[in-house]
Design a protein around this motif. Structure first.
Motif, PDB file in Angstrom:
ATOM      1  N   LEU A 308      13.324 111.135  34.231  1.00 12.15           N
ATOM      2  CA  LEU A 308      13.644 110.736  35.604  1.00 12.15           C
ATOM      3  C   LEU A 308      13.300 109.272  35.847  1.00 12.15           C
ATOM      4  N   GLY A 309      12.092 108.917  35.401  1.00 16.56           N
ATOM      5  CA  GLY A 309      11.602 107.565  35.637  1.00 16.56           C
ATOM      6  C   GLY A 309      12.518 106.518  35.024  1.00 16.56           C
ATOM      7  N   THR A 310      12.955 106.783  33.796  1.00 17.88           N
ATOM      8  CA  THR A 310      13.852 105.862  33.106  1.00 17.88           C
ATOM      9  C   THR A 310      15.121 105.665  33.907  1.00 17.88           C
ATOM     10  N   LEU A 311      15.676 106.765  34.384  1.00 18.47           N
ATOM     11  CA  LEU A 311      16.939 106.680  35.109  1.00 18.47           C
ATOM     12  C   LEU A 311      16.763 105.882  36.407  1.00 18.47           C
ATOM     13  N   VAL A 312      15.680 106.166  37.106  1.00 20.48           N
ATOM     14  CA  VAL A 312      15.451 105.490  38.379  1.00 20.48           C
ATOM     15  C   VAL A 312      15.280 103.982  38.167  1.00 20.48           C
ATOM     16  N   SER A 313      14.441 103.609  37.166  1.00 16.55           N
ATOM     17  CA  SER A 313      14.169 102.178  37.009  1.00 16.55           C
ATOM     18  C   SER A 313      15.376 101.452  36.419  1.00 16.55           C
ATOM     19  N   ARG A 314      16.062 102.104  35.509  1.00 12.67           N
ATOM     20  CA  ARG A 314      17.248 101.524  34.901  1.00 12.67           C
ATOM     21  C   ARG A 314      18.336 101.254  35.949  1.00 12.67           C
ATOM     22  N   SER A 315      18.515 102.229  36.851  1.00 10.22           N
ATOM     23  CA  SER A 315      19.530 102.059  37.898  1.00 10.22           C
ATOM     24  C   SER A 315      19.150 100.928  38.834  1.00 10.22           C
ATOM     25  N   GLY A 316      17.851 100.841  39.136  1.00  8.55           N
ATOM     26  CA  GLY A 316      17.380  99.760  39.995  1.00  8.55           C
ATOM     27  C   GLY A 316      17.696  98.406  39.380  1.00  8.55           C
ATOM     28  N   HIS A 450      47.455 108.237  37.392  1.00  9.70           N
ATOM     29  CA  HIS A 450      46.469 107.240  36.977  1.00  9.70           C
ATOM     30  C   HIS A 450      47.131 106.146  36.155  1.00  9.70           C
ATOM     31  N   GLU A 451      46.443 105.040  36.047  1.00  4.40           N
ATOM     32  CA  GLU A 451      46.933 103.944  35.213  1.00  4.40           C
ATOM     33  C   GLU A 451      46.898 104.340  33.753  1.00  4.40           C
ATOM     34  N   HIS A 452      47.808 103.782  33.016  1.00  5.01           N
ATOM     35  CA  HIS A 452      47.763 104.031  31.577  1.00  5.01           C
ATOM     36  C   HIS A 452      47.186 102.840  30.840  1.00  5.01           C
ATOM     37  N   ALA A 453      46.798 101.861  31.618  1.00  2.00           N
ATOM     38  CA  ALA A 453      46.240 100.656  31.007  1.00  2.00           C
ATOM     39  C   ALA A 453      44.780 100.885  30.613  1.00  2.00           C
ATOM     40  N   ILE A 454      44.284  99.932  29.876  1.00  2.00           N
ATOM     41  CA  ILE A 454      42.867  99.926  29.522  1.00  2.00           C
ATOM     42  C   ILE A 454      42.250  98.762  30.270  1.00  2.00           C
ATOM     43  N   ARG A 455      41.080  99.004  30.825  1.00  2.00           N
ATOM     44  CA  ARG A 455      40.382  97.918  31.502  1.00  2.00           C
ATOM     45  C   ARG A 455      39.045  97.698  30.818  1.00  2.00           C
ATOM     46  N   GLU A 456      38.558  96.494  30.968  1.00  2.00           N
ATOM     47  CA  GLU A 456      37.245  96.236  30.407  1.00  2.00           C
ATOM     48  C   GLU A 456      36.183  96.688  31.404  1.00  2.00           C
ATOM     49  N   PHE A 457      35.103  97.173  30.876  1.00  2.00           N
ATOM     50  CA  PHE A 457      34.025  97.711  31.693  1.00  2.00           C
ATOM     51  C   PHE A 457      32.744  96.990  31.312  1.00  2.00           C
ATOM     52  N   ARG A 458      31.978  96.569  32.302  1.00  2.00           N
ATOM     53  CA  ARG A 458      30.756  95.852  31.978  1.00  2.00           C
ATOM     54  C   ARG A 458      29.662  96.120  32.994  1.00  2.00           C
ATOM     55  N   LEU A 459      28.430  96.164  32.529  1.00  2.00           N
ATOM     56  CA  LEU A 459      27.295  96.351  33.418  1.00  2.00           C
ATOM     57  C   LEU A 459      26.605  95.019  33.624  1.00  2.00           C
ATOM     58  N   THR A 460      26.349  94.683  34.876  1.00  2.00           N
ATOM     59  CA  THR A 460      25.607  93.462  35.185  1.00  2.00           C
ATOM     60  C   THR A 460      24.459  93.846  36.112  1.00  2.00           C
ATOM     61  N   THR A 461      23.686  92.875  36.528  1.00  2.00           N
ATOM     62  CA  THR A 461      22.588  93.194  37.451  1.00  2.00           C
ATOM     63  C   THR A 461      23.118  93.516  38.845  1.00  2.00           C
ATOM     64  N   GLN A 462      24.415  93.293  39.065  1.00  2.00           N
ATOM     65  CA  GLN A 462      25.022  93.655  40.354  1.00  2.00           C
ATOM     66  C   GLN A 462      25.820  94.952  40.243  1.00  2.00           C
ATOM     67  N   GLY A 463      25.504  95.747  39.269  1.00  2.00           N
ATOM     68  CA  GLY A 463      26.237  96.996  39.121  1.00  2.00           C
ATOM     69  C   GLY A 463      27.307  96.889  38.064  1.00  2.00           C
ATOM     70  N   MET A 464      28.349  97.709  38.214  1.00  2.00           N
ATOM     71  CA  MET A 464      29.360  97.674  37.169  1.00  2.00           C
ATOM     72  C   MET A 464      30.565  96.841  37.582  1.00  2.00           C
ATOM     73  N   GLU A 465      31.204  96.333  36.582  1.00  2.00           N
ATOM     74  CA  GLU A 465      32.339  95.453  36.785  1.00  2.00           C
ATOM     75  C   GLU A 465      33.498  96.042  35.982  1.00  2.00           C
ATOM     76  N   VAL A 466      34.660  96.121  36.610  1.00  2.00           N
ATOM     77  CA  VAL A 466      35.827  96.618  35.879  1.00  2.00           C
ATOM     78  C   VAL A 466      36.898  95.542  35.955  1.00  2.00           C
TER      79      VAL A 466
END
Ligand SMILES: Nc1ncnc2c1ncn2[C@@H]1O[C@H](COP(=O)(O)OP(=O)(O)O)[C@@H](O)[C@H]1O
Ligand SMILES: [Mg+2]
Length: 494
Positions: A308-316, A450-466
């Motif tokens: 639990l702790g890992t998930l909470v701090s990681r999400s933060g 849904h789209e049939h395209a592929i998008r890039e996905f990235r995690l930043t300190t502001q959440g996720m970016e697509v």
């Protein structure tokens, strides 16, 4: 079914069992409870009598295997007092020797008829409304031959029809199918079953084998036997629970992801996030959960994989902190050890979150860990299917996470959940310009274009970016994707 008999029922003292029986047992009948030693018969007998005692009824426990003080000790270990329960023990029949000391007789030396008569005598005098008879196995031993045993059983059965009394006969199951003759003379039969797991605690389940005049819920139901007694988890049957809901798109909280999904997520459907470890599946689930929390909805998150702790701090750290919602109870985050939890108990936890706490988003992270610790995968997938159907009928947005082995190259899943899922989002690592990146695509959706395209996905300190659709990918589904397009990748765009 006789209307009058369905109106009046006797509670077993175990609410889950009562609901399996559609209210409880028909009064003044004889029931057989079968199970191997340790399966919970004595406990069930005690709960049955204590329920009667709570209602001010006279109750009698006939114990032929244990002494009254042993039985009291067992009850005390559960926190129960048997002060209100009359106990008949076999040793009462022991003859007193010259010193007035009770001598313990070898069971076979005691005349069986004497035991039976003494039990009947006690019932005639004491007039209990409930009797637990523990157990028939000792009767069998005492009788020494099957014929005498049958005669005693029939005598008891006839006796019980003359008194107003609901009886549980407890029996150590002797064969695979139990004692068929015994089953046929009883009004109902409940079978207790326990299996030892390769790891984790033992798994207990029960089945109503027969119940005259009652529309009971058949099949196996998981139960726990802990300090405090038996708790039965009625098996979830999705078709029992339907409700109306609006099936309009709900945002994931990320615009690019919504577009990839053809508009967003649809209530009453599930979405499988599939991909290698570290690709961002959990973070995506957290993002979806967080946007629900921000809309004021409740979220139930079942964590099997990490702490639990890992998930909470990681999400933060990713700008997706949800701690404030935990304290208020809006975010129901439970860490679950699948080795300690039966599928039935898990289903009942999920039901409680949906029905009592009004969760609108349910996340199972991950399905691998859940399925892994449980034996009999086929049976388990059926239960999972029932749970997912239930959640869909409740209008829930369900997110399932399925980790795959391998980081790049050929990907392998432990289980095939694709036929159970409405939408599948695929995460893949790819390399471009010497950097490891993540590709995201929707490979299936039952509810949206849904789209049939592929998008890039990235995690930043502001959440996720697509990112924007990348059209010149090759080999994503084979697991070795290469990007040959001109659209700039994330981070490279100014
Ligand atoms: N106080 C208790 N707390 C938790 N579990 C208990 C407790 N007492 C008994 N048990 C569990 O119940 C089992 C025995 O149940 P019991 O009803 O006596 O079975 P049976 O009568 O079918 O032989 C034990 O093996 C143990 O696992
Ligand atoms: Mg017992």
């Amino acid at each position: 079914m006789n209307k009058a008999s369905s109106d009046k029922r006797v509670s077993t003292g175990i609410s889950g069992l009562d609901s399996i029986l559609g209210g409880g047992l028909t009064p003044d009948r004889i029931y057989l409870v079968e199970g191997a030693p340790g399966s919970g018969k004595t406990t069930m007998g005690l709960q049955f009598l204590l329920e009667g005692a709570r209602r001010g009824e006279h109750t009698l426990y006939v114990t032929l295997s244990e002494t009254a003080s042993e039985l009291r000790a067992v009850a005390a270990s559960h926190g129960w007092s048997l002060d209100q329960v009359d106990i008949f023990e076999l040793l009462e029949l022991g003859v007193l020797d010259a010193d007035g000391e009770q001598s313990i007789l070898h069971p076979s030396e005691v005349e069986l008829g004497e035991t039976t008569r003494a039990v009947m005598d006690r019932i005639t005098r004491f007039r209990p409304a409930r009797v637990a008879f523990d157990s028939l196995s000792e009767m069998r031993l005492l009788a020494q031959n099957p014929l005498r045993y049958r005669r005693q059983i029939m005598a008891l059965k006839h006796f019980f029809t003359t008194v107003n009394c609901t009886v549980l006969l407890l029996d150590d199951q002797t064969s695979e199918v139990g004692d068929l003759q015994l089953r046929s003379i009883c009004h109902g039969v409940i079978e207790l079953d326990q299996s030892i797991q390769e790891f984790g605690s033992q798994r207990r389940r029960l089945q109503v084998v027969k119940m005259r005049g009652i529309a009971y819920r058949g099949g196996y139901h998981d139960f726990n036997l802990d300090t405090g007694g038996i708790t039965v988890f009625q098996r979830l049957v999705a078709s029992d629970h339907r409700r109306d809901f609006a099936a309009k798109f709900i945002t994931t909280g990320n615009e690019g992801m919504d577009r990839l999904l053809g508009g967003g997520l649809t209530p009453g459907t599930n979405t499988l996030l599939i991909g290698p470890a570290g690709a961002g599946k959990t973070t995506t689930a957290i993002q979806v959960g967080l946007s629900a929390l921000q809309r004021g909805e409740s979220v139930a998150y079942y964590l099997f994989d990490e702490g639990l702790g890992t998930l909470v701090s990681r999400s933060g750290a990713l700008g997706l902190g949800f701690e404030e919602y935990i304290d208020g109870g809006q975010m129901m985050l439970s860490q679950i050890d699948p080795a300690e939890l039966s599928p039935g108990e898990f289903s009942s936890k999920v039901r409680a979150a949906v029905e009592s706490k009004h969760a609108k988003v349910v996340v199972i992270d991950s399905v691998n860990a859940y399925l892994h610790a449980m034996p009999g995968e086929k049976h388990l997938l059926l239960q999972m299917h029932e749970l997912l159907t239930y959640l869909n009928q409740q209008g829930i947005i369900t997110i399932l996470i399925l980790g795959q082995h391998g980081l790049i190259g050929e990907m392998r899943s432990d289980v095939d959940l694709s036929y159970l899922s409405d939408t599948i989002m695929l995460f893949r690592f790819f390399e471009s310009g010497g950097e490891l990146r993540t590709a995201l695509s929707v490979v299936k959706s039952r509810t949206s274009a849904h789209e049939h395209a592929i998008r890039e996905f990235r995690l930043t300190t502001q959440g996720m970016e697509v990112g924007e659709p990348l059209t010149d990918f090759e080999g994503v589904l084979t697991g070795i994707p290469t990007y040959r397009g001109d659209v700039p990748l994330l981070g490279a765009r100014g």
